[in-house]
Design a protein around this motif. Structure first.
Motif, mmCIF file in Angstrom:
data_model
loop_
_atom_site.group_PDB
_atom_site.id
_atom_site.type_symbol
_atom_site.label_atom_id
_atom_site.label_comp_id
_atom_site.label_asym_id
_atom_site.label_seq_id
_atom_site.Cartn_x
_atom_site.Cartn_y
_atom_site.Cartn_z
ATOM 1 N N ASP A 295 -20.438 -0.678 -36.965
ATOM 2 C CA ASP A 295 -20.315 0.771 -36.794
ATOM 3 C C ASP A 295 -21.502 1.336 -36.025
ATOM 4 O O ASP A 295 -21.345 2.228 -35.178
ATOM 5 N N LEU A 296 -22.694 0.806 -36.323
ATOM 6 C CA LEU A 296 -23.892 1.270 -35.625
ATOM 7 C C LEU A 296 -23.822 0.922 -34.141
ATOM 8 O O LEU A 296 -24.118 1.759 -33.276
ATOM 9 N N VAL A 297 -23.418 -0.295 -33.829
ATOM 10 C CA VAL A 297 -23.344 -0.738 -32.432
ATOM 11 C C VAL A 297 -22.368 0.128 -31.646
ATOM 12 O O VAL A 297 -22.672 0.578 -30.529
ATOM 13 N N TYR A 298 -21.212 0.400 -32.229
ATOM 14 C CA TYR A 298 -20.189 1.116 -31.476
ATOM 15 C C TYR A 298 -20.299 2.634 -31.608
ATOM 16 O O TYR A 298 -19.498 3.363 -31.015
ATOM 17 N N ALA A 299 -21.292 3.110 -32.340
ATOM 18 C CA ALA A 299 -21.617 4.535 -32.285
ATOM 19 C C ALA A 299 -22.308 4.864 -30.966
ATOM 20 O O ALA A 299 -22.379 6.026 -30.556
ATOM 21 N N LEU A 300 -22.823 3.828 -30.293
ATOM 22 C CA LEU A 300 -23.530 4.001 -29.028
ATOM 23 C C LEU A 300 -22.544 3.911 -27.868
ATOM 24 O O LEU A 300 -21.655 3.060 -27.860
ATOM 25 N N LYS A 301 -22.683 4.772 -26.884
ATOM 26 C CA LYS A 301 -21.820 4.730 -25.708
ATOM 27 C C LYS A 301 -22.022 3.425 -24.948
ATOM 28 O O LYS A 301 -23.109 2.843 -24.957
ATOM 29 N N GLY A 302 -20.967 2.998 -24.260
ATOM 30 C CA GLY A 302 -21.012 1.729 -23.560
ATOM 31 C C GLY A 302 -22.119 1.636 -22.527
ATOM 32 O O GLY A 302 -22.715 0.577 -22.329
ATOM 33 N N SER A 303 -22.419 2.743 -21.859
ATOM 34 C CA SER A 303 -23.462 2.725 -20.829
ATOM 35 C C SER A 303 -24.833 2.455 -21.411
ATOM 36 O O SER A 303 -25.722 1.953 -20.719
ATOM 37 N N TYR A 304 -25.040 2.797 -22.676
ATOM 38 C CA TYR A 304 -26.309 2.505 -23.348
ATOM 39 C C TYR A 304 -26.270 1.134 -24.031
ATOM 40 O O TYR A 304 -27.289 0.450 -24.131
ATOM 41 N N ARG A 305 -25.093 0.740 -24.484
ATOM 42 C CA ARG A 305 -24.984 -0.456 -25.316
ATOM 43 C C ARG A 305 -25.340 -1.733 -24.564
ATOM 44 O O ARG A 305 -25.862 -2.681 -25.152
ATOM 45 N N GLN A 306 -25.063 -1.785 -23.265
ATOM 46 C CA GLN A 306 -25.267 -3.036 -22.538
ATOM 47 C C GLN A 306 -26.736 -3.461 -22.460
ATOM 48 O O GLN A 306 -27.033 -4.647 -22.291
ATOM 49 N N ASN A 307 -27.654 -2.506 -22.613
ATOM 50 C CA ASN A 307 -29.081 -2.849 -22.597
ATOM 51 C C ASN A 307 -29.760 -2.508 -23.926
ATOM 52 O O ASN A 307 -30.965 -2.270 -23.972
ATOM 53 N N ALA A 308 -28.978 -2.513 -25.005
ATOM 54 C CA ALA A 308 -29.496 -2.050 -26.288
ATOM 55 C C ALA A 308 -30.269 -3.137 -27.026
ATOM 56 O O ALA A 308 -30.092 -4.339 -26.789
ATOM 57 N N THR A 309 -31.119 -2.690 -27.950
ATOM 58 C CA THR A 309 -31.974 -3.554 -28.755
ATOM 59 C C THR A 309 -32.001 -3.029 -30.185
ATOM 60 O O THR A 309 -32.006 -1.820 -30.408
ATOM 61 N N PHE A 310 -32.008 -3.928 -31.155
ATOM 62 C CA PHE A 310 -32.246 -3.557 -32.543
ATOM 63 C C PHE A 310 -33.749 -3.476 -32.784
ATOM 64 O O PHE A 310 -34.508 -4.334 -32.312
ATOM 65 N N VAL A 311 -34.181 -2.455 -33.527
ATOM 66 C CA VAL A 311 -35.586 -2.312 -33.903
ATOM 67 C C VAL A 311 -35.660 -2.156 -35.415
ATOM 68 O O VAL A 311 -34.983 -1.287 -35.993
ATOM 69 N N MET A 312 -36.458 -2.981 -36.070
ATOM 70 C CA MET A 312 -36.624 -2.945 -37.526
ATOM 71 C C MET A 312 -37.923 -3.645 -37.880
ATOM 72 O O MET A 312 -38.541 -4.310 -37.028
ATOM 73 N N ALA A 342 -35.365 -13.132 -31.312
ATOM 74 C CA ALA A 342 -34.203 -13.351 -32.155
ATOM 75 C C ALA A 342 -33.122 -12.357 -31.757
ATOM 76 O O ALA A 342 -33.403 -11.328 -31.128
ATOM 77 N N SER A 343 -31.874 -12.647 -32.129
ATOM 78 C CA SER A 343 -30.778 -11.749 -31.783
ATOM 79 C C SER A 343 -29.960 -11.441 -33.026
ATOM 80 O O SER A 343 -29.899 -12.231 -33.975
ATOM 81 N N LEU A 344 -29.324 -10.284 -33.011
ATOM 82 C CA LEU A 344 -28.454 -9.840 -34.084
ATOM 83 C C LEU A 344 -27.150 -9.382 -33.444
ATOM 84 O O LEU A 344 -27.163 -8.446 -32.637
ATOM 85 N N MET A 345 -26.080 -10.114 -33.737
ATOM 86 C CA MET A 345 -24.782 -9.816 -33.136
ATOM 87 C C MET A 345 -24.860 -9.843 -31.606
ATOM 88 O O MET A 345 -24.178 -9.085 -30.917
ATOM 89 N N GLY A 346 -25.719 -10.703 -31.076
ATOM 90 C CA GLY A 346 -25.849 -10.865 -29.630
ATOM 91 C C GLY A 346 -26.835 -9.939 -28.963
ATOM 92 O O GLY A 346 -27.101 -10.079 -27.767
ATOM 93 N N PHE A 347 -27.422 -9.001 -29.719
ATOM 94 C CA PHE A 347 -28.402 -8.071 -29.163
ATOM 95 C C PHE A 347 -29.810 -8.474 -29.621
ATOM 96 O O PHE A 347 -29.992 -8.892 -30.768
ATOM 97 N N PRO A 348 -30.813 -8.360 -28.741
ATOM 98 C CA PRO A 348 -32.174 -8.758 -29.130
ATOM 99 C C PRO A 348 -32.728 -7.895 -30.257
ATOM 100 O O PRO A 348 -32.359 -6.725 -30.406
ATOM 101 N N VAL A 349 -33.611 -8.502 -31.049
ATOM 102 C CA VAL A 349 -34.258 -7.823 -32.172
ATOM 103 C C VAL A 349 -35.752 -7.706 -31.879
ATOM 104 O O VAL A 349 -36.401 -8.695 -31.536
ATOM 105 N N VAL A 350 -36.284 -6.488 -31.998
ATOM 106 C CA VAL A 350 -37.718 -6.245 -31.832
ATOM 107 C C VAL A 350 -38.281 -5.790 -33.168
ATOM 108 O O VAL A 350 -37.716 -4.905 -33.813
ATOM 109 N N GLU A 351 -39.361 -6.408 -33.582
ATOM 110 C CA GLU A 351 -39.999 -6.041 -34.847
ATOM 111 C C GLU A 351 -41.036 -4.964 -34.624
ATOM 112 O O GLU A 351 -41.922 -5.105 -33.778
ATOM 113 N N ALA A 352 -40.922 -3.886 -35.376
ATOM 114 C CA ALA A 352 -41.904 -2.805 -35.359
ATOM 115 C C ALA A 352 -42.268 -2.530 -36.811
ATOM 116 O O ALA A 352 -41.455 -2.005 -37.574
#
Length: 420
Positions: A295-312, A342-352
């Protein structure tokens, strides 16, 4: 006849152990991941059979998860170390010819000679040195500091970075979007209405570090001052700005993206960051953690999603590692190479680490195109004031730079809220 470039025995001897150590660390990390996966599979199987996991199995999975964290931190240190140039300058063994500014700055740092660098700044009519005194570092040193910050500061590494010469960057944007329309070749072109413009302001704030050196170090001609100063200030700068980019209140520091107003995604409006709920207070719904992330991934528009990153932060990533999809596949995957992410559901993960832990009501995971979401503003120039008096026999170097930051596109990222 083509000849291969020669590498000195000293360079080979230095590089080989470094590469082997990084490879060994990556192998150990992957072994830790395999052990964690086996222990977590056993834990999940026990939960399915009897609604709870054995204490020993739970402790084993947690222990292996912590071991993975330690191995990942060690690997990050080794990769960063591998990016650093060898002491003495260029990696090919040839010493670059120092610029006039660099030579004058080195004389100031090593011996306190202000005359040469003062003449250079007067000649350039530089207005970047502040009222507290000090001198601008040469471009080589500023580049070295910036390169190191880009490698170790998590949000800077994925955000847009702009360098300015003023203290404030003002960025206009159209509130109602560009006025456009379709017309035929011979059709009249109706006048478009004037766009409504507003302005985002990104002031820069002073960030400082104060490394200390001994007289023996400054007298050592083999010490590369660019590298030394960069190493000394990188962690201090990266830690402080990394926290400010996430949770800064905008008072004497950048405004962090977590301090902007938030609203549920269904009610999103410009000036606020949209949120998606997990459906459970303080955690994921049992067996449906992957659904919340989808749900979080697809709340983002496609134009933003292709270069998106998880931050946690690291503790949240530890919880996410245990999630599986409906087919039993882990959603989290380790980096494929040393130095990768590392990746989550194919998207990179950045630790902050400044991101909040999972708790009731916490917005512990951000997902978005941070290059369009967050803007880091660097004011040109890093200033150093040499102080041989305050901490004798050590020489202090009061090093300052001005940094700002803030959200520039409120639709480019979303937050996962651990709420019903």
């Amino acid at each position: 006849m083509h000849t291969m470039p020669m590498t000195s025995p000293e360079t080979k001897a230095a590089d080989a152990p470094r590469g082997a150590e990084t490879t060994d660390a990556f192998d150990e990390f992957m072994r830790a991941f395999e052990g964690f996966r086996e222990a977590n599979d056993e834990r999940l199987a026990q939960i399915e059979r009897r609604m709870s996991a054995d204490t020993v199995t739970q402790d084993k999975a947690d222990r292996l998860s912590r071991a993975m964290d330690e191995q990942e931190r060690r690997l990050e240190r080794l990769v960063l170390k591998g990016l650093r140039p060898p002491v003495g300058g260029a990696s090919d063994g040839a010493m670059p010819e120092p610029s006039e500014h660099r030579s004058a700055f080195e004389s100031y740092v090593r011996g306190g000679d202000e005359n040469r660098i003062r003449r250079l700044e007067e000649k350039a009519m530089s207005g970047l040195a502040g009222q507290d005194g000090g001198f601008l570092v040469p471009p080589e040193t500023e580049t070295e500091i910036g390169r190191r910050l880009a490698a170790v500061s998590p949000i800077r590494s994925i955000a847009s970075v702009r360098t300015v010469s003023s203290t404030v960057l003002r960025k206009p944007f159209a509130v109602n979007g560009a006025q456009t329309g379709w017309v035929g070749e011979a059709d009249a072109r109706p006048q478009t209405s004037a766009p409504q413009l507003s302005e985002l302001s990104f002031p820069t704030m002073e960030l400082y570090a104060m490394p200390a050196a001994t007289a023996a170090l400054l007298d050592d001609a083999a010490i590369d001052l660019d590298r030394w100063l960069g190493e000394e200030v990188e962690q201090a700068f990266a830690t402080q700005e990394g926290a400010a980019f996430v949770t800064g209140d905008g008072v004497a520091k950048p405004k962090g993206f977590m301090t902007y107003p938030t609203v549920t995604e269904a009610d999103w409006a410009w000036g606020k960051v949209g949120t998606v709920a997990t459906g459970a207070a303080g955690g994921f719904l049992p067996g449906l953690g992957g659904d919340a992330l989808i749900d979080l991934v697809y709340a983002l528009k496609g134009s933003y999603r292709q270069n998106a990153t998880f931050v946690m932060n690291r503790r949240t990533q530890s919880a996410v590692r245990k999630l599986k999809d409906a087919d039993g596949n882990y959603l989290w995957a380790p980096p494929s190479v040393a130095g990768g992410r590392a990746s989550l559901m194919g998207f990179p993960v950045v630790e902050a680490e400044a991101m909040p832990d999972i708790a009731a009501g916490a917005k512990a995971i951000a997902f978005g195109d941070f290059a369009r979401f967050y803007l880091v503003v660097d004011r040109q120039g890093v200033r150093v004031l040499r102080d041989p008096y305050s901490a004798k026999p050590y020489v202090l170097f009061y090093t300052t730079k001005r940094v700002g930051g803030g959200v520039q596109d409120f639709d480019a990222a979303k937050l996962l809220a651990f709420t019903v």
